[in-house]
Design a protein around this motif. Structure first.
Motif, PDB file in Angstrom:
ATOM      1  N   ARG A   1       0.737  -1.171   0.013  1.00 33.65           N
ATOM      2  CA  ARG A   1       0.262   0.014  -0.041  1.00 33.65           C
ATOM      3  C   ARG A   1       1.021   1.403   0.148  1.00 33.65           C
ATOM      4  O   ARG A   1       0.361   2.266  -0.503  1.00 33.65           O
ATOM      5  CB  ARG A   1      -0.909   0.118   1.311  1.00 33.65           C
ATOM      6  CG  ARG A   1      -1.941  -1.028   1.145  1.00 33.65           C
ATOM      7  CD  ARG A   1      -3.196  -0.796   1.763  1.00 33.65           C
ATOM      8  NE  ARG A   1      -4.293  -0.528   0.668  1.00 33.65           N
ATOM      9  CZ  ARG A   1      -5.702  -0.181   0.562  1.00 33.65           C
ATOM     10  NH1 ARG A   1      -5.991   0.254   1.957  1.00 33.65           N
ATOM     11  NH2 ARG A   1      -6.388  -0.344  -0.260  1.00 33.65           N
ATOM     12  N   GLU A   2       2.077   1.387   0.493  1.00 36.51           N
ATOM     13  CA  GLU A   2       3.028   2.440   0.488  1.00 36.51           C
ATOM     14  C   GLU A   2       3.278   2.699  -0.847  1.00 36.51           C
ATOM     15  O   GLU A   2       3.476   3.739  -1.593  1.00 36.51           O
ATOM     16  CB  GLU A   2       4.386   1.872   1.370  1.00 36.51           C
ATOM     17  CG  GLU A   2       4.059   2.207   2.781  1.00 36.51           C
ATOM     18  CD  GLU A   2       5.343   1.811   3.434  1.00 36.51           C
ATOM     19  OE1 GLU A   2       6.354   2.371   3.029  1.00 36.51           O
ATOM     20  OE2 GLU A   2       5.143   1.612   4.533  1.00 36.51           O
ATOM     21  N   THR A   3       3.631   1.623  -1.693  1.00 34.83           N
ATOM     22  CA  THR A   3       3.849   1.633  -3.323  1.00 34.83           C
ATOM     23  C   THR A   3       2.761   2.189  -3.992  1.00 34.83           C
ATOM     24  O   THR A   3       2.927   2.970  -4.642  1.00 34.83           O
ATOM     25  CB  THR A   3       4.387   0.016  -3.910  1.00 34.83           C
ATOM     26  OG1 THR A   3       5.507  -0.154  -3.264  1.00 34.83           O
ATOM     27  CG2 THR A   3       4.257  -0.005  -5.246  1.00 34.83           C
ATOM     28  N   ARG A   4       1.261   1.570  -3.653  1.00 34.81           N
ATOM     29  CA  ARG A   4       0.255   2.095  -4.151  1.00 34.81           C
ATOM     30  C   ARG A   4       0.155   3.712  -4.109  1.00 34.81           C
ATOM     31  O   ARG A   4      -0.184   4.436  -4.962  1.00 34.81           O
ATOM     32  CB  ARG A   4      -0.993   1.580  -3.808  1.00 34.81           C
ATOM     33  CG  ARG A   4      -2.106   2.103  -4.621  1.00 34.81           C
ATOM     34  CD  ARG A   4      -3.301   1.298  -4.288  1.00 34.81           C
ATOM     35  NE  ARG A   4      -4.374   1.885  -4.852  1.00 34.81           N
ATOM     36  CZ  ARG A   4      -5.565   2.254  -4.547  1.00 34.81           C
ATOM     37  NH1 ARG A   4      -6.024   1.990  -3.225  1.00 34.81           N
ATOM     38  NH2 ARG A   4      -6.730   2.744  -5.276  1.00 34.81           N
TER      39      ARG A   4
ATOM     40  N   GLY B   1      -2.130   1.269   8.405  1.00 32.97           N
ATOM     41  CA  GLY B   1      -3.229   0.265   7.866  1.00 32.97           C
ATOM     42  C   GLY B   1      -3.709  -0.298   9.068  1.00 32.97           C
ATOM     43  O   GLY B   1      -4.436  -1.348   8.981  1.00 32.97           O
ATOM     44  N   ARG B   2      -3.183  -0.121  10.201  1.00 36.29           N
ATOM     45  CA  ARG B   2      -3.649  -1.041  11.453  1.00 36.29           C
ATOM     46  C   ARG B   2      -4.875  -0.782  11.910  1.00 36.29           C
ATOM     47  O   ARG B   2      -5.461   0.500  11.798  1.00 36.29           O
ATOM     48  CB  ARG B   2      -2.713  -0.981  12.628  1.00 36.29           C
ATOM     49  CG  ARG B   2      -1.192  -1.172  12.275  1.00 36.29           C
ATOM     50  CD  ARG B   2      -0.178  -0.930  13.278  1.00 36.29           C
ATOM     51  NE  ARG B   2      -0.221   0.728  13.336  1.00 36.29           N
ATOM     52  CZ  ARG B   2       0.139   1.351  14.383  1.00 36.29           C
ATOM     53  NH1 ARG B   2       0.784   0.625  15.424  1.00 36.29           N
ATOM     54  NH2 ARG B   2      -0.014   2.459  14.677  1.00 36.29           N
TER      55      ARG B   2
ATOM     56  N   LEU C   1      -4.455   6.568   6.417  1.00 35.16           N
ATOM     57  CA  LEU C   1      -5.002   5.495   6.937  1.00 35.16           C
ATOM     58  C   LEU C   1      -5.850   4.662   5.454  1.00 35.16           C
ATOM     59  O   LEU C   1      -5.682   5.278   4.636  1.00 35.16           O
ATOM     60  CB  LEU C   1      -6.084   5.759   7.967  1.00 35.16           C
ATOM     61  CG  LEU C   1      -5.598   6.606   9.037  1.00 35.16           C
ATOM     62  CD1 LEU C   1      -7.044   6.804   9.957  1.00 35.16           C
ATOM     63  CD2 LEU C   1      -4.456   5.943   9.785  1.00 35.16           C
ATOM     64  N   SER C   2      -6.117   3.485   5.858  1.00 38.24           N
ATOM     65  CA  SER C   2      -6.316   2.414   4.837  1.00 38.24           C
ATOM     66  C   SER C   2      -7.631   2.952   3.936  1.00 38.24           C
ATOM     67  O   SER C   2      -7.486   2.945   2.738  1.00 38.24           O
ATOM     68  CB  SER C   2      -6.734   0.988   5.619  1.00 38.24           C
ATOM     69  OG  SER C   2      -7.231   0.184   4.547  1.00 38.24           O
ATOM     70  N   HIS C   3      -8.826   3.483   4.877  1.00 34.71           N
ATOM     71  CA  HIS C   3      -9.778   4.031   3.976  1.00 34.71           C
ATOM     72  C   HIS C   3      -9.375   5.135   2.979  1.00 34.71           C
ATOM     73  O   HIS C   3     -10.168   5.465   2.014  1.00 34.71           O
ATOM     74  CB  HIS C   3     -10.887   4.479   4.866  1.00 34.71           C
ATOM     75  CG  HIS C   3     -10.538   5.633   5.804  1.00 34.71           C
ATOM     76  ND1 HIS C   3     -10.103   5.624   7.033  1.00 34.71           N
ATOM     77  CD2 HIS C   3     -10.873   7.063   5.655  1.00 34.71           C
ATOM     78  CE1 HIS C   3      -9.896   6.994   7.467  1.00 34.71           C
ATOM     79  NE2 HIS C   3     -10.562   7.647   6.684  1.00 34.71           N
ATOM     80  N   HIS C   4      -8.335   5.941   3.449  1.00 34.86           N
ATOM     81  CA  HIS C   4      -8.008   7.054   2.227  1.00 34.86           C
ATOM     82  C   HIS C   4      -7.687   6.500   0.919  1.00 34.86           C
ATOM     83  O   HIS C   4      -7.682   7.278   0.032  1.00 34.86           O
ATOM     84  CB  HIS C   4      -7.044   7.875   3.053  1.00 34.86           C
ATOM     85  CG  HIS C   4      -7.226   8.637   4.342  1.00 34.86           C
ATOM     86  ND1 HIS C   4      -6.289   8.549   5.266  1.00 34.86           N
ATOM     87  CD2 HIS C   4      -8.389   9.296   4.485  1.00 34.86           C
ATOM     88  CE1 HIS C   4      -7.065   9.310   6.208  1.00 34.86           C
ATOM     89  NE2 HIS C   4      -8.145   9.657   5.963  1.00 34.86           N
TER      90      HIS C   4
ATOM     91  N   VAL D   1      -8.366   9.083  -4.010  1.00 38.92           N
ATOM     92  CA  VAL D   1      -8.244  10.676  -4.343  1.00 38.92           C
ATOM     93  C   VAL D   1      -8.386  11.312  -2.645  1.00 38.92           C
ATOM     94  O   VAL D   1      -7.688  12.443  -2.726  1.00 38.92           O
ATOM     95  CB  VAL D   1      -9.530  11.237  -4.915  1.00 38.92           C
ATOM     96  CG1 VAL D   1     -11.030  11.067  -4.226  1.00 38.92           C
ATOM     97  CG2 VAL D   1      -9.229  12.465  -5.240  1.00 38.92           C
ATOM     98  N   ALA D   2      -8.746  10.527  -1.800  1.00 39.84           N
ATOM     99  CA  ALA D   2      -8.408  11.319  -0.416  1.00 39.84           C
ATOM    100  C   ALA D   2      -7.275  11.449  -0.013  1.00 39.84           C
ATOM    101  O   ALA D   2      -7.022  12.398   0.598  1.00 39.84           O
ATOM    102  CB  ALA D   2      -9.330  10.398   0.625  1.00 39.84           C
TER     103      ALA D   2
END
Length: 304
Positions: free
Chosen positions: A197-200, A245-246, A276-279, A285-286
């Motif tokens: 997710r850091e890569t993404r 993401g915890r 955070l994960s939901h962003h 875009v968030a």
């Protein structure tokens, strides 16, 4: 009722019907509901329909013939690399080099590969494709961002298992696929990334027109004391980015330690953006807008 014949302790958790027969287990015992049947000719004491891919690899192992090995995304998973996010479901891939034959059975993607010197590794008793070769094999399966995330993982750590030169050399030696997707992925690979997710997030920021952030930004105070390593950052603007993401309630002590670390980072004058994960849900875009706002506060030129 006739007592059920116990299985001999010499049989592993998953075993072939031939192994069981050789150990003296009656054929009728192998047809009982107490044994799972993950693959044709295989029985297992505890696999179940919801078994993960690693468990399925161990379940399939009794069926492997000489020269067959786990490859493609299955091999990368066994090496610990991240898989594409849900709803993508990685398959069980087993290969053999010519002139040997690949498996042809339900639940397995078999591949007969070009003959070349073996580079297999033994992981937990399983024959597994070399990570460099496995990464290239995934070029026919994955999107470019997923290939970048896997390569980022393979390049990170105190003793990375591969180098960019090795990955690029494999592509040059064996050829690229799908309009050069592997070469494009290698151009975006960076060391020091700790999660897919850091890569993404890094790729999202760049694709949104923001400057590409530095990975693994180390911060020190005026005395040279190490304060923190941030996931991503813009040292020239004093903007740091942390992906978290915890579920914090699961680890209250670690969350408290991190909160103190965030205060220490801000005390250095760094504008710390927590993602955070939901962003990252949907198009992310968030997350992009949170970082864009921080760069604007730092006086960066208008970013579109």
């Amino acid at each position: 009722m006739t007592p059920r014949t116990p299985l001999t302790s010499s049989l592993p958790t998953s075993f072939s019907v031939a192994q069981a027969t050789a150990a003296g287990v009656p054929r009728g015992r192998l047809r009982t509901r107490t044994l799972d049947r993950p693959f044709h000719g295989v029985r297992s004491r505890r696999i179940g329909e919801s078994a993960g891919l690693v468990a399925l690899c161990h379940a399939y192992a009794p069926r492997l013939r000489d020269g067959q090995f786990f490859s493609h995304e299955t091999a990368l998973l066994l090496h610990g690399a991240p898989m594409p996010e849900w709803p993508y479901m990685p398959a069980l891939h087993v290969s053999a080099h010519r002139p040997l034959r690949e498996p042809r059975t339900r639940g397995v993607a078999g591949h007969r590969l070009q003959g070349r010197g073996s580079a297999m590794q033994n992981l937990a008793g399983l024959p597994v494709e070399d990570p460099v070769r496995a990464w290239r094999q995934c070029g026919s399966l994955w999107q470019v961002g997923d290939l970048v995330a896997a390569a980022d993982f393979l390049l990170t750590g105190s003793r990375p298992p591969v180098t960019v030169a090795e990955l690029r050399g494999e592509v040059e030696r064996m050829g690229d696929v799908r309009n050069g997707i592997l070469s494009r992925a290698l151009d975006d690979v960076r060391a020091g990334v700790r999660s897919a997710r850091e890569t993404r997030l890094r790729l999202l920021l760049r694709d949104a027109g923001l400057p590409e952030p530095q990975t693994a930004w180390n911060l020190y105070d005026e005395r040279g004391t190490f304060i923190a390593e941030l996931d991503l950052g813009y040292p020239e603007f004093g903007v740091g980015i942390e992906y978290d993401g915890r579920v914090h309630a699961q680890d209250a002590r670690q969350f408290a330690r991190d909160a103190d670390r965030w205060d220490a980072v801000r005390a250095l004058g760094v504008d710390l953006v927590r993602i955070l994960s939901h962003h990252l849900d949907g198009d992310g875009v968030a997350a992009v807008e949170k970082v864009r706002a921080a760069l604007a506060r730092a006086g960066a030129r208008p970013l579109h």
